[in-house]
Design an enzyme around this catalytic site. Structure first.
Site, PDB file in Angstrom:
ATOM      1  N   SER A 174      53.832 108.389   6.477  1.00 55.02           N
ATOM      2  CA  SER A 174      54.071 109.834   6.529  1.00 55.02           C
ATOM      3  C   SER A 174      55.284 110.099   7.410  1.00 55.02           C
ATOM      4  CB  SER A 174      52.847 110.561   7.088  1.00 55.02           C
ATOM      5  OG  SER A 174      53.243 111.871   7.449  1.00 55.02           O
ATOM      6  N   HIS A 177      55.410 109.388   2.110  1.00 56.43           N
ATOM      7  CA  HIS A 177      54.579 110.592   2.060  1.00 56.43           C
ATOM      8  C   HIS A 177      55.282 111.721   2.811  1.00 56.43           C
ATOM      9  CE1 HIS A 177      50.554 112.536   1.860  1.00 56.43           C
ATOM     10  NE2 HIS A 177      50.870 113.042   3.036  1.00 56.43           N
ATOM     11  N   ASP A 214      55.063 115.582   4.103  1.00 57.12           N
ATOM     12  CA  ASP A 214      54.101 116.650   4.377  1.00 57.12           C
ATOM     13  C   ASP A 214      54.772 118.013   4.482  1.00 57.12           C
ATOM     14  OD1 ASP A 214      51.513 115.371   4.622  1.00 57.12           O
ATOM     15  OD2 ASP A 214      52.346 114.321   6.356  1.00 57.12           O
ATOM     16  N   MET A 231      54.302 121.931   4.958  1.00 56.31           N
ATOM     17  CA  MET A 231      53.324 122.903   5.485  1.00 56.31           C
ATOM     18  C   MET A 231      53.981 124.267   5.638  1.00 56.31           C
ATOM     19  SD  MET A 231      51.462 120.652   8.429  1.00 56.31           S
ATOM     20  CE  MET A 231      51.204 118.879   8.257  1.00 56.31           C
ATOM     21  N   HIS A 252      53.260 116.102  -0.376  1.00 55.81           N
ATOM     22  CA  HIS A 252      51.938 116.673  -0.124  1.00 55.81           C
ATOM     23  C   HIS A 252      52.121 118.138   0.259  1.00 55.81           C
ATOM     24  CE1 HIS A 252      48.091 116.472   2.626  1.00 55.81           C
ATOM     25  NE2 HIS A 252      47.930 117.267   1.579  1.00 55.81           N
ATOM     26  N   MET A 293      50.946 121.390   1.455  1.00 59.79           N
ATOM     27  CA  MET A 293      49.872 122.119   2.136  1.00 59.79           C
ATOM     28  C   MET A 293      50.338 123.558   2.261  1.00 59.79           C
ATOM     29  SD  MET A 293      49.012 119.109   4.838  1.00 59.79           S
ATOM     30  CE  MET A 293      50.597 118.351   4.535  1.00 59.79           C
ATOM     31  N   MET A 330      41.580 113.853   2.036  1.00 63.34           N
ATOM     32  CA  MET A 330      41.936 114.090   3.446  1.00 63.34           C
ATOM     33  C   MET A 330      40.841 113.536   4.354  1.00 63.34           C
ATOM     34  SD  MET A 330      44.888 115.612   3.346  1.00 63.34           S
ATOM     35  CE  MET A 330      45.002 115.768   5.129  1.00 63.34           C
ATOM     36  N   PHE A 332      48.244 118.686  11.057  1.00 67.73           N
ATOM     37  CA  PHE A 332      48.970 117.966  12.099  1.00 67.73           C
ATOM     38  C   PHE A 332      48.818 116.464  11.930  1.00 67.73           C
ATOM     39  CE2 PHE A 332      47.682 122.090  13.636  1.00 67.73           C
ATOM     40  CZ  PHE A 332      48.859 122.585  14.180  1.00 67.73           C
ATOM     41  N   ASP A 375      44.441 110.202   3.543  1.00 65.33           N
ATOM     42  CA  ASP A 375      45.447 110.779   4.435  1.00 65.33           C
ATOM     43  C   ASP A 375      44.836 111.351   5.710  1.00 65.33           C
ATOM     44  OD1 ASP A 375      47.821 111.806   5.384  1.00 65.33           O
ATOM     45  OD2 ASP A 375      47.863 113.511   4.004  1.00 65.33           O
TER      46      ASP A 375
HETATM   47  C1  DX5 Z   1      48.044 115.917   7.986  1.00 64.92           C
HETATM   48  C2  DX5 Z   1      49.079 115.243   7.107  1.00 64.92           C
HETATM   49  C3  DX5 Z   1      49.080 113.747   7.245  1.00 64.92           C
HETATM   50  C4  DX5 Z   1      49.536 113.259   8.592  1.00 64.92           C
HETATM   51  C5  DX5 Z   1      49.193 111.803   8.758  1.00 64.92           C
HETATM   52  O1  DX5 Z   1      47.993 117.269   7.674  1.00 64.92           O
HETATM   53  O2  DX5 Z   1      48.808 115.546   5.758  1.00 64.92           O
HETATM   54  O3  DX5 Z   1      49.882 113.170   6.222  1.00 64.92           O
HETATM   55  O4  DX5 Z   1      50.908 113.432   8.796  1.00 64.92           O
HETATM   56  O5  DX5 Z   1      49.504 111.417  10.059  1.00 64.92           O
HETATM   57  P1  DX5 Z   1      48.559 110.466  10.904  1.00 64.92           P
HETATM   58  O6  DX5 Z   1      48.531 109.156  10.203  1.00 64.92           O
HETATM   59  O7  DX5 Z   1      49.236 110.398  12.237  1.00 64.92           O
HETATM   60  O8  DX5 Z   1      47.201 111.114  10.971  1.00 64.92           O
HETATM   61 ZN    ZN Z   2      49.762 114.415   4.174  1.00 64.99          ZN
END
Ligand code: DX5
Ligand code: ZN
Length: 216
Positions: free
Chosen positions: A10, A35, A37, A39, A68, A70, A139, A145, A175
């Site tokens: 990620s 990956h 993320d 948000m 991903h 969100m 998840m 976060f 994830d």
């Molecule tokens: C959380 C994200 C994850 C996160 C994973 O909302 O979707 O992808 O960045 O990070 P770690 O491996 O540090 O939990």
């Molecule tokens: Zn993610």
């Protein structure tokens, strides 16, 4: 024969002041999937980046990019993320008003269609869409976060989804909170892709960490 395992780091835990160098390190470590993320501060209480950064990353790497999302109203943004270079677009079932339509739309636009579930969403929600899926992202933390602790109860969701797959060709990813300590139990459920943020970038030697995560 052992099942193929894939580590998808990620990028959230990478050093954003030098993405070019980070992507080089990631690729030199043997990684082939990344990956990203996204948000929006509405679906989750945090804001990260949008299509502009996805496009910058796409220009730097040949890795398969899984985006991903969100975000609320995800389908309104599909086009932008596809143009930016996403190979798989993942949206949340909790954010979609038309899951089947959204999955189909992604496939029609030529990318892989992924669906994600929060830890407390019943995996049975997937049942009507099993034949429309290219990817399911389970998840194992509440999204928002990086660096959160793995929620062990979500192992039940992983096992359930592996069972629901019943020979279909879609991939299953996990994830949140996956690291050297938790990854073995995750593999044991039968999933294919482990997303690793802090547990990947926290290592001094990324190639060694990639190997250790694959062989855990
Ligand atoms: C959380 C994200 C994850 C996160 C994973 O909302 O979707 O992808 O960045 O990070 P770690 O491996 O540090 O939990
Ligand atoms: Zn993610």
């Amino acid at each position: 024969m052992q099942k193929q395992r894939i580590i998808s780091p990620s990028i959230l835990s990478a050093d954003f002041t030098n993405l070019t160098r980070e992507i080089k390190r990631i690729e030199a470590a043997g990684v082939t999937r990344l990956h990203l993320d996204v948000m929006d501060g509405r679906f989750v209480p945090n804001i990260t980046f949008g299509p502009m950064i996805v496009s910058a990353i796409a220009g730097l790497t040949r890795c398969h990019l899984e985006c991903h999302l969100m975000i609320k109203d995800p389908s309104a943004y599909f086009e932008q993320f596809i143009k930016a270079g996403a190979d798989t677009v993942i949206f949340h079932c909790e954010a979609s008003a038309d899951i089947a339509g959204d999955l189909q739309q992604l496939r029609d636009k030529g990318v892989r269609a992924g669906l994600s579930l929060k830890p407390d969403t019943d995996p049975d929600v997937l049942i009507p869409y099993l034949d429309l899926l290219d990817y399911v992202l389970v998840m194992s933390v509440y999204p928002g976060f990086g660096g959160q602790e793995f929620i062990s109860e979500t192992l039940i969701n992983m096992r359930k989804i592996v069972e629901l797959r019943a020979g279909r060709p879609f991939l299953i990813g996990v994830d949140g909170g996956v690291n050297l300590q938790t990854i073995r139990q995750v593999y044991e459920t039968g999933i294919d892709v482990a997303i690793v943020g802090s547990g990947f970038f926290g290592a001094g030697d990324l190639q060694q960490r990639h190997r250790d995560l694959l062989n855990a």
